[in-house]
Motif scaffolding. Structure first.
Motif, PDB file in Angstrom:
ATOM      1  N   GLU A  81       0.805  -1.219   0.000  1.00 35.00           N
ATOM      2  CA  GLU A  81       0.000   0.000   0.000  1.00 35.00           C
ATOM      3  C   GLU A  81       0.836   1.266   0.000  1.00 35.00           C
ATOM      4  O   GLU A  81       0.357   2.340  -0.370  1.00 35.00           O
ATOM      5  N   ALA A  82       2.110   1.150   0.404  1.00 30.52           N
ATOM      6  CA  ALA A  82       3.014   2.300   0.360  1.00 30.52           C
ATOM      7  C   ALA A  82       4.014   2.152  -0.782  1.00 30.52           C
ATOM      8  O   ALA A  82       4.325   3.112  -1.480  1.00 30.52           O
ATOM      9  N   THR A  83       4.517   0.930  -0.968  1.00 24.35           N
ATOM     10  CA  THR A  83       5.479   0.629  -2.031  1.00 24.35           C
ATOM     11  C   THR A  83       5.155  -0.732  -2.623  1.00 24.35           C
ATOM     12  O   THR A  83       5.016  -1.705  -1.883  1.00 24.35           O
ATOM     13  N   LEU A  84       5.048  -0.801  -3.926  1.00 27.26           N
ATOM     14  CA  LEU A  84       4.758  -2.077  -4.569  1.00 27.26           C
ATOM     15  C   LEU A  84       5.886  -3.070  -4.282  1.00 27.26           C
ATOM     16  O   LEU A  84       7.063  -2.738  -4.399  1.00 27.26           O
ATOM     17  N   GLY A  85       5.488  -4.275  -3.893  1.00 29.09           N
ATOM     18  CA  GLY A  85       6.467  -5.305  -3.577  1.00 29.09           C
ATOM     19  C   GLY A  85       6.792  -5.421  -2.107  1.00 29.09           C
ATOM     20  O   GLY A  85       7.373  -6.417  -1.683  1.00 29.09           O
ATOM     21  N   ASP A  86       6.421  -4.406  -1.319  1.00 30.24           N
ATOM     22  CA  ASP A  86       6.723  -4.418   0.117  1.00 30.24           C
ATOM     23  C   ASP A  86       5.461  -4.625   0.950  1.00 30.24           C
ATOM     24  O   ASP A  86       4.363  -4.230   0.561  1.00 30.24           O
ATOM     25  N   ALA A  87       5.648  -5.223   2.110  1.00 32.21           N
ATOM     26  CA  ALA A  87       4.560  -5.430   3.067  1.00 32.21           C
ATOM     27  C   ALA A  87       5.081  -5.108   4.458  1.00 32.21           C
ATOM     28  O   ALA A  87       6.287  -4.928   4.661  1.00 32.21           O
ATOM     29  N   ALA A  88       4.176  -5.025   5.424  1.00 30.16           N
ATOM     30  CA  ALA A  88       4.578  -4.714   6.798  1.00 30.16           C
ATOM     31  C   ALA A  88       3.567  -5.272   7.782  1.00 30.16           C
ATOM     32  O   ALA A  88       2.388  -5.439   7.462  1.00 30.16           O
ATOM     33  N   ILE A  89       4.072  -5.558   8.980  1.00 29.16           N
ATOM     34  CA  ILE A  89       3.240  -5.997  10.096  1.00 29.16           C
ATOM     35  C   ILE A  89       3.649  -5.156  11.293  1.00 29.16           C
ATOM     36  O   ILE A  89       4.828  -5.110  11.645  1.00 29.16           O
ATOM     37  N   ALA A  90       2.694  -4.455  11.912  1.00 26.56           N
ATOM     38  CA  ALA A  90       3.035  -3.544  13.007  1.00 26.56           C
ATOM     39  C   ALA A  90       2.055  -3.680  14.162  1.00 26.56           C
ATOM     40  O   ALA A  90       0.889  -4.039  13.970  1.00 26.56           O
ATOM     41  N   ALA A  91       2.549  -3.380  15.354  1.00 29.73           N
ATOM     42  CA  ALA A  91       1.720  -3.435  16.561  1.00 29.73           C
ATOM     43  C   ALA A  91       1.870  -2.138  17.344  1.00 29.73           C
ATOM     44  O   ALA A  91       2.939  -1.516  17.320  1.00 29.73           O
ATOM     45  N   PRO A  92       0.825  -1.721  18.046  1.00 31.62           N
ATOM     46  CA  PRO A  92       0.859  -0.455  18.781  1.00 31.62           C
ATOM     47  C   PRO A  92       1.710  -0.535  20.049  1.00 31.62           C
ATOM     48  O   PRO A  92       1.831  -1.597  20.668  1.00 31.62           O
ATOM     49  N   VAL A  93       2.273   0.607  20.409  1.00 38.24           N
ATOM     50  CA  VAL A  93       3.050   0.746  21.641  1.00 38.24           C
ATOM     51  C   VAL A  93       2.369   1.796  22.499  1.00 38.24           C
ATOM     52  O   VAL A  93       1.946   2.843  21.994  1.00 38.24           O
ATOM     53  N   PHE A  94       2.255   1.528  23.809  1.00 41.58           N
ATOM     54  CA  PHE A  94       1.542   2.424  24.710  1.00 41.58           C
ATOM     55  C   PHE A  94       2.469   3.005  25.766  1.00 41.58           C
ATOM     56  O   PHE A  94       3.476   2.384  26.144  1.00 41.58           O
ATOM     57  N   ASP A  95       2.112   4.190  26.258  1.00 44.35           N
ATOM     58  CA  ASP A  95       2.931   4.842  27.283  1.00 44.35           C
ATOM     59  C   ASP A  95       2.342   4.638  28.670  1.00 44.35           C
ATOM     60  O   ASP A  95       1.350   3.923  28.842  1.00 44.35           O
ATOM     61  N   ARG A  96       2.935   5.292  29.650  1.00 46.64           N
ATOM     62  CA  ARG A  96       2.529   5.083  31.044  1.00 46.64           C
ATOM     63  C   ARG A  96       1.113   5.550  31.335  1.00 46.64           C
ATOM     64  O   ARG A  96       0.506   5.115  32.322  1.00 46.64           O
ATOM     65  N   SER A  97       0.575   6.442  30.488  1.00 49.50           N
ATOM     66  CA  SER A  97      -0.796   6.906  30.689  1.00 49.50           C
ATOM     67  C   SER A  97      -1.815   5.956  30.070  1.00 49.50           C
ATOM     68  O   SER A  97      -3.018   6.126  30.260  1.00 49.50           O
ATOM     69  N   GLY A  98      -1.325   4.978  29.313  1.00 47.07           N
ATOM     70  CA  GLY A  98      -2.226   4.055  28.629  1.00 47.07           C
ATOM     71  C   GLY A  98      -2.575   4.499  27.227  1.00 47.07           C
ATOM     72  O   GLY A  98      -3.280   3.797  26.501  1.00 47.07           O
ATOM     73  N   ALA A  99      -2.070   5.677  26.822  1.00 40.50           N
ATOM     74  CA  ALA A  99      -2.346   6.184  25.471  1.00 40.50           C
ATOM     75  C   ALA A  99      -1.365   5.569  24.484  1.00 40.50           C
ATOM     76  O   ALA A  99      -0.246   5.199  24.833  1.00 40.50           O
ATOM     77  N   VAL A 100      -1.787   5.455  23.222  1.00 42.73           N
ATOM     78  CA  VAL A 100      -0.912   4.911  22.202  1.00 42.73           C
ATOM     79  C   VAL A 100       0.198   5.919  21.919  1.00 42.73           C
ATOM     80  O   VAL A 100      -0.051   7.096  21.673  1.00 42.73           O
ATOM     81  N   ALA A 101       1.445   5.464  21.982  1.00 41.26           N
ATOM     82  CA  ALA A 101       2.599   6.347  21.790  1.00 41.26           C
ATOM     83  C   ALA A 101       3.181   6.226  20.394  1.00 41.26           C
ATOM     84  O   ALA A 101       3.894   7.118  19.930  1.00 41.26           O
ATOM     85  N   GLY A 102       2.901   5.126  19.719  1.00 45.17           N
ATOM     86  CA  GLY A 102       3.457   4.887  18.396  1.00 45.17           C
ATOM     87  C   GLY A 102       3.266   3.432  18.039  1.00 45.17           C
ATOM     88  O   GLY A 102       2.372   2.754  18.568  1.00 45.17           O
ATOM     89  N   ALA A 103       4.099   2.939  17.151  1.00 45.94           N
ATOM     90  CA  ALA A 103       4.002   1.534  16.731  1.00 45.94           C
ATOM     91  C   ALA A 103       5.368   1.041  16.299  1.00 45.94           C
ATOM     92  O   ALA A 103       6.243   1.819  15.931  1.00 45.94           O
ATOM     93  N   ILE A 104       5.530  -0.276  16.344  1.00 44.10           N
ATOM     94  CA  ILE A 104       6.751  -0.921  15.888  1.00 44.10           C
ATOM     95  C   ILE A 104       6.364  -2.015  14.915  1.00 44.10           C
ATOM     96  O   ILE A 104       5.341  -2.691  15.118  1.00 44.10           O
ATOM     97  N   GLY A 105       7.131  -2.167  13.834  1.00 42.52           N
ATOM     98  CA  GLY A 105       6.745  -3.168  12.848  1.00 42.52           C
ATOM     99  C   GLY A 105       7.892  -3.648  11.995  1.00 42.52           C
ATOM    100  O   GLY A 105       8.940  -3.007  11.904  1.00 42.52           O
ATOM    101  N   VAL A 106       7.690  -4.810  11.380  1.00 45.17           N
ATOM    102  CA  VAL A 106       8.670  -5.379  10.458  1.00 45.17           C
ATOM    103  C   VAL A 106       8.268  -5.012   9.037  1.00 45.17           C
ATOM    104  O   VAL A 106       7.079  -4.958   8.700  1.00 45.17           O
TER     105      VAL A 106
END
Length: 258
Positions: free
Chosen positions: A190-215
């Motif tokens: 969806e961003a680059t033809l031929g590439d794919a990604a799998i990502a999961a959310p990362v949360f901070d001490r307040s419980g809010a989503v801070a970002g994500a990490i993915g392969v």
């Protein structure tokens, strides 16, 4: 004074999107002020290295001082600092490149990039931005963002980088719901033809989503059935460990996905 600051920021924004340089007249038209006012602001920005003037064309472009500011932002970003070790571990476990991203307006900025362990030529993507709807990182973050923000982003505009980019609001909304159920997001060319990604959310001490990490990697490798499941579990586990290091007690105030 405040208006001058706004105008200076607008100049930098216009130069960010310019290809590759803009002159005084062009900037005056875009910012909506006189050429003399633009010239004065450019001189001030140039004196601090925020813009530079091309000697041959006389046009302006972004200056080297912005690199220092950008690096300072990244170096002091808590998620990036905490993610370095976990990103390297995830890259080692999967054999794929790993990105860590945060939501900035309607885009995802890559704040850390761990190279694929194999010794192949790779381009550092730290600092790169992608429309949120084109990346697994963006979907992982938006899925766990406040409902008001999620609705605003879904309302668009939704960028399309390839023919496979999803721009239908209903389809994206369904994907985001699924992300909250399984705990990770997918991206299929969806961003680059031929590439794919799998990502999961990362949360901070307040419980809010801070970002994500993915392969990130070739679609035929990442989304092959058996490998996709393994990568998803590993990525989700890494995201949970990173969240704990940031002080999160539970996943965004919601039950942790099984």
């Amino acid at each position: 004074m405040v208006e001058s600051v706004k105008r200076a920021v607008r100049i930098l924004q216009e130069l960010t999107g310019a290809a590759p340089r803009l002159g005084v007249t062009e900037l005056a038209e875009r910012v909506g002020i006189s050429k003399s006012a633009i010239h004065g602001l450019l001189r001030t920005l140039e004196s601090d290295g925020l813009v530079i003037q091309d000697a041959e064309s006389g046009k302006y472009q972004l200056g080297p001082a912005l690199v220092t500011f950008g690096n300072a932002y990244l170096d002091t970003h808590e998620l990036r600092t905490r993610a370095v070790t976990w990103s390297n571990l995830l890259a080692a476990r999967t054999g794929e490149a790993v990105w860590v991203g945060v939501l900035v307006d309607d885009e995802v900025m890559v704040v850390h990039h761990a190279f694929r362990p194999e010794g192949v030529v790779q381009t550092l993507e730290t600092g790169a931005t992608l429309p949120w709807n084109t990346s697994a990182l963006g979907k992982a973050v938006v899925a766990f963002s406040p409902e008001e923000l999620q609705k605003r982003l879904l309302a668009g505009p939704l960028a399309a980088l390839t023919g496979r980019t999803i721009t239908e609001q209903a389809t994206l909304a369904a994907q985001l719901k699924q992300v909250t159920e399984v705990g990770y997001a997918l991206e299929n060319q969806e961003a680059t033809l031929g590439d794919a990604a799998i990502a999961a959310p990362v949360f901070d001490r307040s419980g809010a989503v801070a970002g994500a990490i993915g392969v990130i990697g070739p679609v035929e490798r990442l989304l092959e059935d058996e490998r996709r499941q393994t990568y998803a579990i590993t990525t989700r586990e890494t995201a949970r460990n990173l969240s704990r290091e940031l002080g999160a007690l539970r996943v965004g105030g919601r039950p942790s996905p099984a």
